[in-house]
Motif scaffolding. Structure first.
Motif, PDB file in Angstrom:
ATOM      1  N   GLN A  71       0.835  -1.197   0.000  1.00 34.98           N
ATOM      2  CA  GLN A  71       0.000   0.000   0.000  1.00 34.98           C
ATOM      3  C   GLN A  71       0.874   1.254   0.000  1.00 34.98           C
ATOM      4  O   GLN A  71       2.030   1.225   0.425  1.00 34.98           O
ATOM      5  CB  GLN A  71      -0.951  -0.002   1.188  1.00 34.98           C
ATOM      6  N   GLN A  72       0.294   2.324  -0.460  1.00 36.65           N
ATOM      7  CA  GLN A  72       1.011   3.576  -0.590  1.00 36.65           C
ATOM      8  C   GLN A  72       1.403   4.126   0.780  1.00 36.65           C
ATOM      9  O   GLN A  72       0.562   4.360   1.638  1.00 36.65           O
ATOM     10  CB  GLN A  72       0.139   4.602  -1.326  1.00 36.65           C
ATOM     11  N   ASP A  73       2.707   4.302   0.987  1.00 30.78           N
ATOM     12  CA  ASP A  73       3.236   4.979   2.175  1.00 30.78           C
ATOM     13  C   ASP A  73       2.858   4.328   3.495  1.00 30.78           C
ATOM     14  O   ASP A  73       2.976   4.962   4.539  1.00 30.78           O
ATOM     15  CB  ASP A  73       2.793   6.446   2.204  1.00 30.78           C
ATOM     16  N   SER A  74       2.373   3.094   3.474  1.00 28.61           N
ATOM     17  CA  SER A  74       1.943   2.470   4.725  1.00 28.61           C
ATOM     18  C   SER A  74       2.397   1.025   4.844  1.00 28.61           C
ATOM     19  O   SER A  74       1.817   0.256   5.611  1.00 28.61           O
ATOM     20  CB  SER A  74       0.411   2.531   4.854  1.00 28.61           C
ATOM     21  N   GLY A  75       3.403   0.637   4.079  1.00 26.76           N
ATOM     22  CA  GLY A  75       3.944  -0.703   4.216  1.00 26.76           C
ATOM     23  C   GLY A  75       3.109  -1.755   3.507  1.00 26.76           C
ATOM     24  O   GLY A  75       2.299  -1.476   2.633  1.00 26.76           O
ATOM     25  N   THR A  76       3.303  -3.002   3.930  1.00 28.93           N
ATOM     26  CA  THR A  76       2.688  -4.154   3.277  1.00 28.93           C
ATOM     27  C   THR A  76       1.906  -4.963   4.297  1.00 28.93           C
ATOM     28  O   THR A  76       2.063  -4.791   5.506  1.00 28.93           O
ATOM     29  CB  THR A  76       3.770  -5.049   2.659  1.00 28.93           C
ATOM     30  N   VAL A  77       1.070  -5.882   3.783  1.00 31.45           N
ATOM     31  CA  VAL A  77       0.324  -6.749   4.681  1.00 31.45           C
ATOM     32  C   VAL A  77       0.328  -8.180   4.175  1.00 31.45           C
ATOM     33  O   VAL A  77       0.273  -8.441   2.967  1.00 31.45           O
ATOM     34  CB  VAL A  77      -1.144  -6.294   4.870  1.00 31.45           C
ATOM     35  N   SER A  78       0.405  -9.094   5.121  1.00 29.86           N
ATOM     36  CA  SER A  78       0.039 -10.493   4.930  1.00 29.86           C
ATOM     37  C   SER A  78      -1.053 -10.737   5.954  1.00 29.86           C
ATOM     38  O   SER A  78      -0.808 -10.680   7.162  1.00 29.86           O
ATOM     39  CB  SER A  78       1.237 -11.414   5.182  1.00 29.86           C
ATOM     40  N   ILE A  79      -2.270 -10.994   5.492  1.00 28.23           N
ATOM     41  CA  ILE A  79      -3.419 -10.986   6.389  1.00 28.23           C
ATOM     42  C   ILE A  79      -4.266 -12.232   6.183  1.00 28.23           C
ATOM     43  O   ILE A  79      -4.445 -12.702   5.053  1.00 28.23           O
ATOM     44  CB  ILE A  79      -4.254  -9.697   6.161  1.00 28.23           C
ATOM     45  N   LEU A  80      -4.733 -12.813   7.284  1.00 28.73           N
ATOM     46  CA  LEU A  80      -5.588 -13.982   7.200  1.00 28.73           C
ATOM     47  C   LEU A  80      -6.914 -13.652   6.518  1.00 28.73           C
ATOM     48  O   LEU A  80      -7.491 -12.586   6.746  1.00 28.73           O
ATOM     49  CB  LEU A  80      -5.874 -14.535   8.591  1.00 28.73           C
ATOM     50  N   SER A  81      -7.384 -14.563   5.698  1.00 29.76           N
ATOM     51  CA  SER A  81      -8.680 -14.383   5.070  1.00 29.76           C
ATOM     52  C   SER A  81      -9.821 -14.609   6.048  1.00 29.76           C
ATOM     53  O   SER A  81     -10.950 -14.172   5.807  1.00 29.76           O
ATOM     54  CB  SER A  81      -8.826 -15.356   3.896  1.00 29.76           C
TER      55      SER A  81
END
Length: 356
Positions: A71-81
């Motif tokens: 995401q823009q200017d806010s890092g990344t995510v690995s998120i449970l569905s």
């Protein structure tokens, strides 16, 4: 005087001041909204609201599966569905390496590792066990990279990873890389006003076929599409006519069909916001193309088109105005908003019966 700024990493775009109480303001930035009620002496933190500007989305095959995006200017995510408490909670996600507009892929051969496009246009491997990350691909000095370089893993032969500058690089060990194309983004036949590399562009989309490990599609920032059917030994330029001539259009995504090897789709964006939708389909490996924009808003730029892996006639479109669905392989589109706000949608992916 600045009343909101570092060290928050702010990238502000809008400010609303309450006309009845000017000490109450709302600022809109890449990270989300921030609110002050004391004239800027203090602000609410970004993390009070679950929002962000995501670009490309992917999933893995774990259970429950995880979703990945930068995401823009806010890092990344690995998120449970799916969380264990009736909702997705803070403990259900963590950041992985990556940078803003880049792609992120979990390694299908070993879910311990996550690969992403990092700052400086390196490809970074994140180790979810140790929490460490490091580069596995570093560009050559003559490589051209835009803000969102094309990147893909082969669904048919998951050992293979591809990344694009103006060239396509391939690796089957995530360590050694081979250039498998010439410059696929150089052109002299179309002026591209304001382009950072003049008329020369960068590879913005790569789609490896789920049906044929040797079949690879590539799209560029200056409107060109190429295909190889022998994993890079030979390439054919197969650009859709409108995409090839309209300087306002650039390839955002490419989709290789899960049902027919000769079928592929292009999702193009209108960088001038004046051209409207630009989705294209080929049934013959790019020899001919059809525009599949029926029913989409005439003033709504497009981003991505995705084919349902279980049903060839079922397709989804990501646009500036929201999400659309087609039940006749792009012949006609209709809104699929439900409770989704009318916001720009950059990407979509399908996992089983889920649309993300």
């Amino acid at each position: 005087d600045a009343i909101k700024g570092a060290p928050g990493g702010d990238d502000p775009h809008a400010l609303w001041i309450d006309p009845a109480n000017p000490r109450r303001m709302v600022m809109g930035a890449d990270q989300g909204p921030a609110i002050t009620v004391d004239g800027g002496a203090s602000w609410t933190p970004w993390y009070t609201m679950p929002n962000g500007e995501f670009y490309f989305v992917s999933t893995d095959s774990q259970f429950p599966y995880r979703i990945y995006a930068a995401q823009q200017d806010s890092g990344t995510v690995s998120i449970l569905s799916r969380g264990d408490f009736g909702a997705i909670r803070p403990q259900d996600w963590y950041p992985v390496s990556g940078y803003e507009q880049g792609h992120i892929f979990s390694d299908p051969l070993n879910p311990r590792y996550v690969y992403s496009h990092g700052g400086g246009h390196v490809i970074v491997r994140y180790d979810r066990v140790t929490g460490q990350s490091g580069p596995v691909f570093t560009p050559a000095p003559d490589d051209r990279f835009g803000p969102r370089p094309g990147m893909d893993l082969s669904p048919k032969d998951p050992a293979w990873m591809f990344v694009g500058s103006q060239f396509v690089y391939a690796s089957n060990d995530r360590v050694t890389w081979t250039r498998i194309s010439g410059d696929l983004a150089a052109r002299t036949d179309r002026a591209t006003p304001g382009a950072p590399f003049g008329n020369n562009g960068t590879i913005t989309a790569i789609a490896a076929s789920p049906l044929d490990a040797n079949l690879l599609w590539v799209g560029t920032s200056n409107g060109m599409v190429h295909v190889t059917r022998d994993r890079g030994r030979t390439w054919t330029k197969v650009s859709p006519p409108r995409l090839s001539t309209d300087a306002a259009l650039t390839v955002w995504t490419m989709e290789a069909s899960s049902h027919d090897a000769g079928v592929a789709y292009v999702g193009a964006i209108d960088i001038s916001d004046t051209r409207g939708p630009a989705l294209f389909m080929t049934r013959d490996f790019g020899a001919t193309w059809t525009e599949i924009n029926g029913g989409l808003p005439k003033d709504g730029p497009t981003r991505a088109v995705r084919e349902d892996p279980s049903e060839a006639s079922l397709m989804y479109a990501a646009t500036q105005r929201g999400v659309y669905v087609s039940f006749d392989r792009g012949g006609q589109w209709q809104p699929l908003q439900l409770n989704l706000p009318p916001a720009p949608v950059n990407d979509l992916t399908v996992h089983g019966d889920d649309l993300i």
